[in-house]
Design an enzyme around this catalytic site. Structure first.
Site, PDB file in Angstrom:
ATOM      1  N   GLU A  42      77.880-115.151  24.461  1.00  0.00           N
ATOM      2  CA  GLU A  42      77.898-115.332  23.000  1.00  0.00           C
ATOM      3  C   GLU A  42      79.005-114.463  22.402  1.00  0.00           C
ATOM      4  OE1 GLU A  42      76.431-117.073  20.400  1.00  0.00           O
ATOM      5  OE2 GLU A  42      77.626-115.762  19.117  1.00  0.00           O
ATOM      6  N   GLN A  43      79.767-115.073  21.488  1.00  0.00           N
ATOM      7  CA  GLN A  43      80.888-114.341  20.892  1.00  0.00           C
ATOM      8  C   GLN A  43      80.450-113.186  19.988  1.00  0.00           C
ATOM      9  OE1 GLN A  43      83.134-117.105  18.508  1.00  0.00           O
ATOM     10  NE2 GLN A  43      81.470-117.503  17.092  1.00  0.00           N
ATOM     11  N   ARG A  97      65.381-120.010   9.919  1.00  0.00           N
ATOM     12  CA  ARG A  97      66.202-120.122  11.140  1.00  0.00           C
ATOM     13  C   ARG A  97      66.169-118.822  11.953  1.00  0.00           C
ATOM     14  NH1 ARG A  97      70.424-124.197  11.081  1.00  0.00           N
ATOM     15  NH2 ARG A  97      71.442-122.946  12.629  1.00  0.00           N
ATOM     16  N   TYR A 139      61.959-126.581   0.381  1.00  0.00           N
ATOM     17  CA  TYR A 139      60.693-126.381   1.091  1.00  0.00           C
ATOM     18  C   TYR A 139      60.457-124.895   1.347  1.00  0.00           C
ATOM     19  CZ  TYR A 139      63.704-126.576   5.345  1.00  0.00           C
ATOM     20  OH  TYR A 139      64.677-126.381   6.291  1.00  0.00           O
ATOM     21  N   ASP A 167      75.492-129.276  18.683  1.00  0.00           N
ATOM     22  CA  ASP A 167      76.569-129.614  17.746  1.00  0.00           C
ATOM     23  C   ASP A 167      77.920-129.793  18.449  1.00  0.00           C
ATOM     24  OD1 ASP A 167      74.901-129.620  15.605  1.00  0.00           O
ATOM     25  OD2 ASP A 167      75.818-127.916  14.563  1.00  0.00           O
TER      26      ASP A 167
HETATM   27  C1  LIG Z   1      71.864-125.448   5.928  1.00  0.00           C
HETATM   28  C2  LIG Z   1      71.559-126.173   7.198  1.00  0.00           C
HETATM   29  C3  LIG Z   1      70.309-126.673   7.366  1.00  0.00           C
HETATM   30  C4  LIG Z   1      69.999-127.347   8.530  1.00  0.00           C
HETATM   31  N1  LIG Z   1      68.737-127.830   8.663  1.00  0.00           N
HETATM   32  C5  LIG Z   1      68.377-128.417   9.820  1.00  0.00           C
HETATM   33  C6  LIG Z   1      67.039-128.870  10.017  1.00  0.00           C
HETATM   34  O1  LIG Z   1      66.197-128.794   9.122  1.00  0.00           O
HETATM   35  N2  LIG Z   1      66.696-129.415  11.229  1.00  0.00           N
HETATM   36  C7  LIG Z   1      67.630-129.534  12.215  1.00  0.00           C
HETATM   37  O2  LIG Z   1      67.259-130.019  13.289  1.00  0.00           O
HETATM   38  N3  LIG Z   1      68.919-129.131  12.046  1.00  0.00           N
HETATM   39  C8  LIG Z   1      69.310-128.569  10.882  1.00  0.00           C
HETATM   40  N4  LIG Z   1      70.604-128.147  10.704  1.00  0.00           N
HETATM   41  C9  LIG Z   1      71.603-128.330  11.777  1.00  0.00           C
HETATM   42  C10 LIG Z   1      71.413-127.322  12.881  1.00  0.00           C
HETATM   43  O3  LIG Z   1      71.321-126.042  12.339  1.00  0.00           O
HETATM   44  C11 LIG Z   1      72.545-127.374  13.902  1.00  0.00           C
HETATM   45  O4  LIG Z   1      72.669-128.698  14.329  1.00  0.00           O
HETATM   46  C12 LIG Z   1      72.163-126.450  15.057  1.00  0.00           C
HETATM   47  O5  LIG Z   1      72.245-125.112  14.652  1.00  0.00           O
HETATM   48  C13 LIG Z   1      73.072-126.674  16.256  1.00  0.00           C
HETATM   49  O6  LIG Z   1      72.743-125.767  17.272  1.00  0.00           O
HETATM   50  P1  LIG Z   1      73.790-125.381  18.372  1.00  0.00           P
HETATM   51  O7  LIG Z   1      73.093-124.431  19.275  1.00  0.00           O
HETATM   52  O8  LIG Z   1      74.394-126.608  18.942  1.00  0.00           O
HETATM   53  O9  LIG Z   1      74.987-124.664  17.610  1.00  0.00           O
HETATM   54  P2  LIG Z   1      74.997-123.340  16.739  1.00  0.00           P
HETATM   55  O10 LIG Z   1      73.663-123.046  16.174  1.00  0.00           O
HETATM   56  O11 LIG Z   1      76.149-123.473  15.804  1.00  0.00           O
HETATM   57  O12 LIG Z   1      75.313-122.185  17.788  1.00  0.00           O
HETATM   58  C14 LIG Z   1      76.582-122.043  18.392  1.00  0.00           C
HETATM   59  C15 LIG Z   1      76.679-120.643  18.958  1.00  0.00           C
HETATM   60  O13 LIG Z   1      77.882-120.570  19.728  1.00  0.00           O
HETATM   61  C16 LIG Z   1      78.559-119.375  19.420  1.00  0.00           C
HETATM   62  N5  LIG Z   1      79.991-119.597  19.703  1.00  0.00           N
HETATM   63  C17 LIG Z   1      80.861-120.392  19.024  1.00  0.00           C
HETATM   64  N6  LIG Z   1      82.081-120.357  19.593  1.00  0.00           N
HETATM   65  C18 LIG Z   1      81.994-119.521  20.663  1.00  0.00           C
HETATM   66  C19 LIG Z   1      82.921-119.097  21.663  1.00  0.00           C
HETATM   67  N7  LIG Z   1      84.200-119.492  21.665  1.00  0.00           N
HETATM   68  N8  LIG Z   1      82.502-118.247  22.637  1.00  0.00           N
HETATM   69  C20 LIG Z   1      81.200-117.817  22.658  1.00  0.00           C
HETATM   70  N9  LIG Z   1      80.282-118.184  21.726  1.00  0.00           N
HETATM   71  C21 LIG Z   1      80.658-119.042  20.755  1.00  0.00           C
HETATM   72  C22 LIG Z   1      78.251-119.141  17.965  1.00  0.00           C
HETATM   73  O14 LIG Z   1      78.452-117.789  17.578  1.00  0.00           O
HETATM   74  C23 LIG Z   1      76.781-119.563  17.906  1.00  0.00           C
HETATM   75  O15 LIG Z   1      75.918-118.519  18.225  1.00  0.00           O
HETATM   76  C24 LIG Z   1      70.978-127.511   9.547  1.00  0.00           C
HETATM   77  C25 LIG Z   1      72.241-127.001   9.372  1.00  0.00           C
HETATM   78  C26 LIG Z   1      72.543-126.352   8.201  1.00  0.00           C
HETATM   79  C27 LIG Z   1      73.924-125.824   7.986  1.00  0.00           C
END
Ligand SMILES: Cc1cc2nc3c(=O)[nH]c(=O)nc-3n(C[C@H](O)[C@H](O)[C@H](O)COP(=O)(O)OP(=O)(O)OC[C@H]3O[C@@H](n4cnc5c(N)ncnc54)[C@H](O)[C@@H]3O)c2cc1C
Length: 382
Positions: free
Chosen positions: A30-31, A104, A210, A290
């Site tokens: 993790e960065q 979150r 909510y 994502d």
């Molecule tokens: C306001 C808001 C509300 C939301 N509500 C919902 C909801 O109700 N329900 C739902 O299902 N989804 C919701 N989402 C979407 C959801 O939050 C994202 O889809 C989810 O966080 C994706 O998870 P992830 O683990 O793929 O990525 P992320 O949570 O973005 O995690 C990525 C991680 O990778 C790390 N990283 C990035 N680049 C590097 C690198 N080069 N080297 C090492 N580490 C790195 C980051 O620091 C981070 O910790 C919401 C989003 C937002 C913005």
């Protein structure tokens, strides 16, 4: 098999926990220098709740999360309820898994704690991936290097893993900006605090509210059609004055919610749409969450689909050699996530008052027909 995960977000941590529970060796890079999450709410629907139950976190989710009961769909200008949606114990019983609103940071802390317990020392902070090759060689900013049999890019919407290995089209600005805020519920006028959770819809605007933390905080997200500002960041501060100026003819409930927001708890981000990727894996490297399928937030499924990915990927890696596991993972997940990605975009348009059916009796989000909540990542064929 050594599995490396880039990113300790909700998706990466769920994958790490699922892999550790299946006794595979896992390291998360993790960065950030410290683990944490932005202040905002998140919905865990039964399709993701099922995974958390399976990984032993179900009780904590039920304890910390809020079951909304009934969501009201209301007219933005008048505040009048147009219709209601059941998000109650019956829904949970029907699906045999939790539907909860959470903070979150609470979900993130729960996952991080469970990973630390299942695989002590497996989360390496301060490791920002700079480069990666298809055979699983990683180079981090500052010069550190590592190698794994399989690497999972769970590094979010601006994924470095994806950028290194999969040339993609730049995302398309949707013409919408979202504001998100958190309000201590006791800072709201009593009549606003007592209002039910749900959605306000009006032309070019959508408000979602909510409770989280047992109702102590009220979470909201406000989506507005505007092209004034186009930065895709979840942490750009905004002001109440800026948001109020974009609300248009919103009813008092929504205005009071914004006015009660502590200045440091209001952020904005521009919404960008991405097309589903034609493929997720190159050699021994794949994508998750994502990084693979960033979606618009209208169905509240971004984290839920990342959690689904995590479970399916861990099951594939536990049962098959790496190349076959990645092929099976991708085959099991691409169609489902592309469907949710595209439906989220469609729902955004419908919510913003572009589809008069929404205001009438037509299907709002037909989760039964789409099989959204019924999907079971713990047993789905892979
Ligand atoms: C306001 C808001 C509300 C939301 N509500 C919902 C909801 O109700 N329900 C739902 O299902 N989804 C919701 N989402 C979407 C959801 O939050 C994202 O889809 C989810 O966080 C994706 O998870 P992830 O683990 O793929 O990525 P992320 O949570 O973005 O995690 C990525 C991680 O990778 C790390 N990283 C990035 N680049 C590097 C690198 N080069 N080297 C090492 N580490 C790195 C980051 O620091 C981070 O910790 C919401 C989003 C937002 C913005």
């Amino acid at each position: 098999m050594q599995v490396a995960i880039i990113g300790a977000g909700l998706g990466g941590l769920t994958a790490a926990l699922a892999l550790a529970r299946m006794r595979l060796a896992v390291t998360v890079f993790e960065q950030a220098e410290a683990l944490g999450e932005v202040g905002a709410g998140i919905t865990i629907s039964p399709n993701a709740g099922r995974v958390l139950d399976h990984l032993g976190l179900g009780e904590s989710i039920r304890e910390r999360g809020v079951l909304p009961g009934t969501q009201h769909i209301r007219d933005l200008a008048t505040g009048l309820t147009l219709r209601t949606l059941a998000r109650d114990a019956d829904l949970e019983a029907r699906h045999g898994a939790p539907y909860r609103h959470l903070h979150r940071a609470d979900l993130h802390a729960l996952l991080a704690g469970a990973v630390e317990e299942a695989a002590p020392g497996s989360i390496r902070l301060g490791h920002r991936l700079a480069d990666i090759t298809p055979d699983g060689r990683m180079r981090f900013t500052g010069g550190a290097e590592a190698r794994a049999d399989v690497v999972v890019g769970a590094d979010g919407v601006r994924s470095t893993v994806r950028d290194c290995l999969y040339p993609t089209e730049p995302p398309l600005f949707t013409g919408q900006v979202a504001w998100r805020g958190l309000v201590p519920t006791d800072a709201l006028p009593a009549e606003v605090a007592a209002e039910p959770p749900g959605i306000f819809i009006g032309p070019g605007r959508l408000v979602l509210r909510y409770p989280v933390r047992g109702g102590a905080l009220t979470n909201y997200a406000i989506f507005v059609e505007t092209a004034e500002w186009q930065e895709e960041s979840w942490s750009t501060p905004s002001t109440r004055a800026e948001l109020l100026a974009h609300l248009g003819a919103a009813c008092a409930s929504v205005r009071l919610l914004v006015e009660a927001t502590p200045p440091a708890w209001l952020f904005k981000w521009a919404l960008f749409a991405r097309e589903p990727l034609p493929s997720w894996s190159v050699g021994r490297v794949t994508l998750l969450g994502d990084a693979a399928h960033a979606m618009l937030p209208f169905m509240g499924q971004g984290a839920a689909t990342a959690i689904e990915d995590a479970m399916v990927l861990a099951r594939a890696l536990a049962a098959h050699p790496p190349d076959e596991a990645l092929a099976r993972y991708e085959a099991a997940r691409r169609e489902r996530t592309a469907m949710v990605q595209l439906q989220s975009r469609l729902l955004g348009l419908r919510f913003q008052g572009k589809d008069p059916e929404v205001l009438g009796r037509g299907p709002l989000m037909n989760e039964e027909e789409l099989g959204l909540f019924a999907y079971d990542p713990v047993t789905v064929a892979i």
